[in-house]
Design an enzyme around this catalytic site. Structure first.
Site, PDB file in Angstrom:
ATOM      1  N   TYR A 175       0.837  -1.192   0.000  1.00  0.00           N
ATOM      2  CA  TYR A 175       0.000   0.000   0.000  1.00  0.00           C
ATOM      3  C   TYR A 175       0.879   1.252   0.000  1.00  0.00           C
ATOM      4  O   TYR A 175       2.104   1.168  -0.058  1.00  0.00           O
ATOM      5  CB  TYR A 175      -0.968  -0.042   1.179  1.00  0.00           C
ATOM      6  CG  TYR A 175      -1.989  -1.155   1.068  1.00  0.00           C
ATOM      7  CD1 TYR A 175      -2.725  -1.331  -0.107  1.00  0.00           C
ATOM      8  CD2 TYR A 175      -2.192  -2.046   2.119  1.00  0.00           C
ATOM      9  CE1 TYR A 175      -3.650  -2.365  -0.216  1.00  0.00           C
ATOM     10  CE2 TYR A 175      -3.128  -3.077   2.014  1.00  0.00           C
ATOM     11  CZ  TYR A 175      -3.848  -3.230   0.838  1.00  0.00           C
ATOM     12  OH  TYR A 175      -4.764  -4.256   0.729  1.00  0.00           O
ATOM     13  N   ARG A 227       2.776  -1.460  10.699  1.00  0.00           N
ATOM     14  CA  ARG A 227       2.849  -2.788  10.087  1.00  0.00           C
ATOM     15  C   ARG A 227       3.739  -2.741   8.853  1.00  0.00           C
ATOM     16  O   ARG A 227       3.634  -1.827   8.035  1.00  0.00           O
ATOM     17  CB  ARG A 227       1.458  -3.292   9.704  1.00  0.00           C
ATOM     18  CG  ARG A 227       1.487  -4.795   9.403  1.00  0.00           C
ATOM     19  CD  ARG A 227       0.124  -5.405   9.248  1.00  0.00           C
ATOM     20  NE  ARG A 227       0.210  -6.848   9.436  1.00  0.00           N
ATOM     21  CZ  ARG A 227      -0.708  -7.708   9.034  1.00  0.00           C
ATOM     22  NH1 ARG A 227      -1.804  -7.279   8.426  1.00  0.00           N
ATOM     23  NH2 ARG A 227      -0.562  -8.997   9.250  1.00  0.00           N
TER      24      ARG A 227
END
Length: 395
Positions: A175, A227
């Site tokens: 992402y 993350r």
């Protein structure tokens, strides 16, 4: 006898205490309304699994309208989301479980259909190598980059106001945060790209803004987690050494590090000569500084113990919490024989799994969900990327 030290409380450096070392992984439900508002189906799903884990991570929520990555995705991009997000935090807080809202911008891992005709954006105008039909995004300009950084801050403010106990920046699974750090997706020549240090500028700016918002608005211990995906398989792309460099740069600015991978036993996918587990290698950079969340095909207490022995301070459980919402309670009560390690398609309503999520599990994760009607040998993610890591896997 199974040791269960993971059921003891855990204290973060900022003072937040969770009742055990077990975390429910952030998992996609694909069940929010078209505009990103929470649905009753989702609230029921989280409520059914609350009360056992020390903390639960929500499925990802977009911080910007053009950051939406898939249909049915939760949003934290507007104040009108606060009512539903407050209900979500309250549902997770059952019996003392802490609630963490995972936030992100999908970047080029979206498309113009999902964005209602708008072209996806990224660090550079480079299409992802998978899926094969990935659209070429539009490169963000400087003002747009600054706006997205601000959007992460506003999303954090809303998480605080909604009653969450922290946010997790989803910098994994290819992402936007990862896209800026990766040479595969960021080939800019301005201040936001170039060297490895310059490619780090965007995630560092997001972390800085988020921390400023926490300091301004939070009147209680509030976590900022991150993350990360250990590696990319493309060339050029992120290698393990890059990720460890990244961790060294951010570990003093976050409250915990959360790995993203499909199997806790995984070693390097790019360097077959590196036989050490990824968890152990990241732990050497985080131990004594910030907690490390290990993850990947955790199903049994023995798996939890093994991941912790390898260096994980906390252990995230994903698919097993779909199959067995009461996993922690059953382990604590020595009721191990009743723990579901398989899932019947006919039981998914009983398990409060939203209908759209049921379809998603059957279509994208059938071979690893341990469905009782699956005649094949269960697949492992030990030596390959999983679909949630950004790899478009054909089932």
């Amino acid at each position: 006898m199974t040791t269960k030290t993971f059921l003891s409380p855990f204290r973060f450096n900022n003072g937040l205490v969770i009742k055990n070392h077990i975390v429910m992984s952030p998992m996609t439900t694909m069940s929010s309304f078209y505009n990103g508002m929470i649905t009753t189906d989702e609230l029921n799903y989280y409520a059914a699994r609350a009360g056992g884990p020390g903390m639960m991570l929500t499925g990802v929520a977009n911080v910007s309208d053009n950051g939406k990555g898939f249909e049915g995705e939760l949003s934290v991009a507007h104040d009108e989301m606060l009512v539903g997000l407050t209900k979500l935090a309250k549902a997770i807080h059952k019996d003392g479980t802490k609630a963490i809202l995972q936030i992100f911008h999908a970047g080029r891992k979206s498309n113009s259909a999902i964005l209602r005709g708008e072209k996806p954006v990224s660090a550079s105008a480079l299409a992802a190598s998978y899926p094969a039909n990935s659209e070429t995004p539009r490169a963000l300009n400087n003002q747009e980059i600054l706006q997205i950084i601000s959007d992460f801050g506003e999303a954090t403010r809303r998480a605080i106001q909604a009653g969450f106990d922290g946010i997790e920046l989803h910098g994994a699974n290819t992402y936007l945060l990862q896209q800026f750090f990766s040479e595969n997706s960021n080939q800019r020549t301005d201040t936001w790209g170039g060297s490895r240090e310059k490619r780090l500028k965007f995630p560092l700016a997001v972390i800085k803004t988020v921390n400023e918002v926490v300091n301004k608005y939070a009147n209680r211990p509030f976590l900022v987690g991150y993350r990360i995906s250990p590696e990319e398989i493309e060339t050029p792309g992120i290698r393990l050494e890059d990720s460890l460099f990244f961790v060294d740069k951010i570990k003093s600015k976050i409250d915990y590090l959360h790995l993203s991978m499909g199997d806790y036993k995984r070693t390097s996918l790019n360097n077959p000569n590196n036989k050490k587990t990824l968890i152990s290698q990241f732990a050497r950079h985080t131990q004594g500084i910030i907690p490390l969340i290990g993850i990947g095909s955790i199903e049994t207490p023995e798996d939890v113990n093994a991941a912790m022995a390898d260096g994980a301070d906390l252990v995230a459980i994903g698919r097993e919490f779909i199959r067995e919402p009461q996993w922690v309670q059953k382990v604590a009560g020595n009721d191990l024989n009743s723990i579901r390690t398989q899932i019947s398609p006919s039981d998914m309503d009983e398990l409060a799994i939203p209908p759209v999520m049921q379809t998603y599990l059957k279509e994208s994760f059938y071979s690893v969900m341990h469905f009782t009607d699956d005649p094949k040998i269960h697949q492992s993610y030990q030596n390959t990327l999983a679909p949630m890591e950004g790899f478009e896997k054909k089932i």
